[in-house]
Design an enzyme around this catalytic site. Sequence first.
Site, PDB file in Angstrom:
ATOM      1  N   LYS A  46       0.692  -1.124  -0.167  1.00 55.20           N
ATOM      2  CA  LYS A  46       0.170  -0.092   0.026  1.00 55.20           C
ATOM      3  C   LYS A  46       0.833   1.408  -0.026  1.00 55.20           C
ATOM      4  O   LYS A  46       0.411   2.253  -0.220  1.00 55.20           O
ATOM      5  CB  LYS A  46      -1.067   0.022   1.095  1.00 55.20           C
ATOM      6  CG  LYS A  46      -1.862  -1.065   1.403  1.00 55.20           C
ATOM      7  CD  LYS A  46      -2.574  -1.130   2.619  1.00 55.20           C
ATOM      8  CE  LYS A  46      -3.458  -2.411   3.168  1.00 55.20           C
ATOM      9  NZ  LYS A  46      -3.877  -2.487   4.362  1.00 55.20           N
ATOM     10  N   GLY A  47       2.254   1.081   0.345  1.00 57.38           N
ATOM     11  CA  GLY A  47       2.888   2.126   0.725  1.00 57.38           C
ATOM     12  C   GLY A  47       3.073   3.249  -0.490  1.00 57.38           C
ATOM     13  O   GLY A  47       3.546   4.335  -0.223  1.00 57.38           O
ATOM     14  N   ASP A 102       7.325   2.179  -2.557  1.00 56.72           N
ATOM     15  CA  ASP A 102       7.853   3.147  -1.608  1.00 56.72           C
ATOM     16  C   ASP A 102       9.133   3.165  -1.343  1.00 56.72           C
ATOM     17  O   ASP A 102       9.689   4.131  -1.138  1.00 56.72           O
ATOM     18  CB  ASP A 102       6.649   2.979  -0.717  1.00 56.72           C
ATOM     19  CG  ASP A 102       6.861   1.498   0.040  1.00 56.72           C
ATOM     20  OD1 ASP A 102       7.621   0.738  -0.404  1.00 56.72           O
ATOM     21  OD2 ASP A 102       6.301   1.404   1.050  1.00 56.72           O
ATOM     22  N   ASP A 105      14.642  -1.693   0.683  1.00 59.94           N
ATOM     23  CA  ASP A 105      15.593  -1.859   1.965  1.00 59.94           C
ATOM     24  C   ASP A 105      16.540  -3.206   1.723  1.00 59.94           C
ATOM     25  O   ASP A 105      17.309  -2.859   1.241  1.00 59.94           O
ATOM     26  CB  ASP A 105      14.300  -2.544   3.130  1.00 59.94           C
ATOM     27  CG  ASP A 105      14.921  -2.312   4.434  1.00 59.94           C
ATOM     28  OD1 ASP A 105      15.732  -1.800   4.756  1.00 59.94           O
ATOM     29  OD2 ASP A 105      14.559  -3.160   5.096  1.00 59.94           O
ATOM     30  N   LYS A 133      17.335   2.600   0.862  1.00 59.17           N
ATOM     31  CA  LYS A 133      18.222   2.606   2.079  1.00 59.17           C
ATOM     32  C   LYS A 133      19.352   1.607   1.666  1.00 59.17           C
ATOM     33  O   LYS A 133      19.238   0.224   1.919  1.00 59.17           O
ATOM     34  CB  LYS A 133      17.651   1.657   3.309  1.00 59.17           C
ATOM     35  CG  LYS A 133      16.499   2.641   3.941  1.00 59.17           C
ATOM     36  CD  LYS A 133      15.990   1.721   5.219  1.00 59.17           C
ATOM     37  CE  LYS A 133      14.935   2.269   5.975  1.00 59.17           C
ATOM     38  NZ  LYS A 133      14.593   1.189   6.901  1.00 59.17           N
ATOM     39  N   VAL A 155      11.328   4.567   8.751  1.00 58.04           N
ATOM     40  CA  VAL A 155      10.501   5.785   8.476  1.00 58.04           C
ATOM     41  C   VAL A 155       9.205   5.767   7.901  1.00 58.04           C
ATOM     42  O   VAL A 155       8.528   4.450   7.725  1.00 58.04           O
ATOM     43  CB  VAL A 155      11.205   6.364   7.020  1.00 58.04           C
ATOM     44  CG1 VAL A 155      12.679   7.055   7.257  1.00 58.04           C
ATOM     45  CG2 VAL A 155      11.269   5.595   5.883  1.00 58.04           C
ATOM     46  N   ASP A 161       3.677   3.288   6.388  1.00 62.58           N
ATOM     47  CA  ASP A 161       3.006   3.074   7.657  1.00 62.58           C
ATOM     48  C   ASP A 161       3.958   2.446   8.796  1.00 62.58           C
ATOM     49  O   ASP A 161       4.856   2.025   8.432  1.00 62.58           O
ATOM     50  CB  ASP A 161       1.964   2.050   7.542  1.00 62.58           C
ATOM     51  CG  ASP A 161       2.462   0.564   7.300  1.00 62.58           C
ATOM     52  OD1 ASP A 161       3.325   0.387   6.813  1.00 62.58           O
ATOM     53  OD2 ASP A 161       2.184  -0.413   8.092  1.00 62.58           O
TER      54      ASP A 161
END
Length: 180
Positions: A46-47, A102, A105, A133, A155, A161
Amino acid sequence: MAAPIELDRPLITPDEIEARVAELSGQINKDYARTGRAVSIVVVLKGAAFFAVDLMKHLDLPTKMDFLQAHSYSGIESTGEVTLIKDVSMPLAGTDVLIVEDIVDTGLTASWLLRHLSGHHPATCKLVTLLDKPSRRIYPVTIDYTGFSIPDEFVLGYGLDYEEGYRNLPAIYTARPVGE
Ligand code: 5GP
């Protein structure tokens, strides 16, 4: 119940996000200008929803839009496993797919998504991420467009979220468990 967290000052302000989204979309407009094909924007739920909508509003290219949702099981006992919760429903063969993420990572989700969507035989398959990141990378992934490279901090905001909350914040904040 989720452990309480506290937010630091904004890491990236709404003005900075807006300016960077405009720059990214300018670059995407240039790169896809001569294909003569619609760009298939695949939004990773959803990000990436907030980022994708803002990005698309700046695109002056023919676009189509679809959504995909995946769940990754990373962390200490990583199996490198990604579960698809919702797949795309639009035909992607022969189109220019642009995956909108989004945050990258470890790279597990993004590298899996690139492989998965390449299996649909698009003409091209690229990745744009709002945040990266790089210091956390385990699974190598080629990112075509990056909004911001950030340090290894948790974050949230602007779509990202914590336990499904905070997505509506207009800035991106670092956050930590209360008291740390
Ligand atoms: P990866 O598969 O690259 O390890 O992780 C990607 C997913 O982990 C992202 O799409 C996002 O859902 C989640 N994630 C990674 N870092 C953060 C973070 O700092 N904040 C939030 N809210 N989600 C994150």
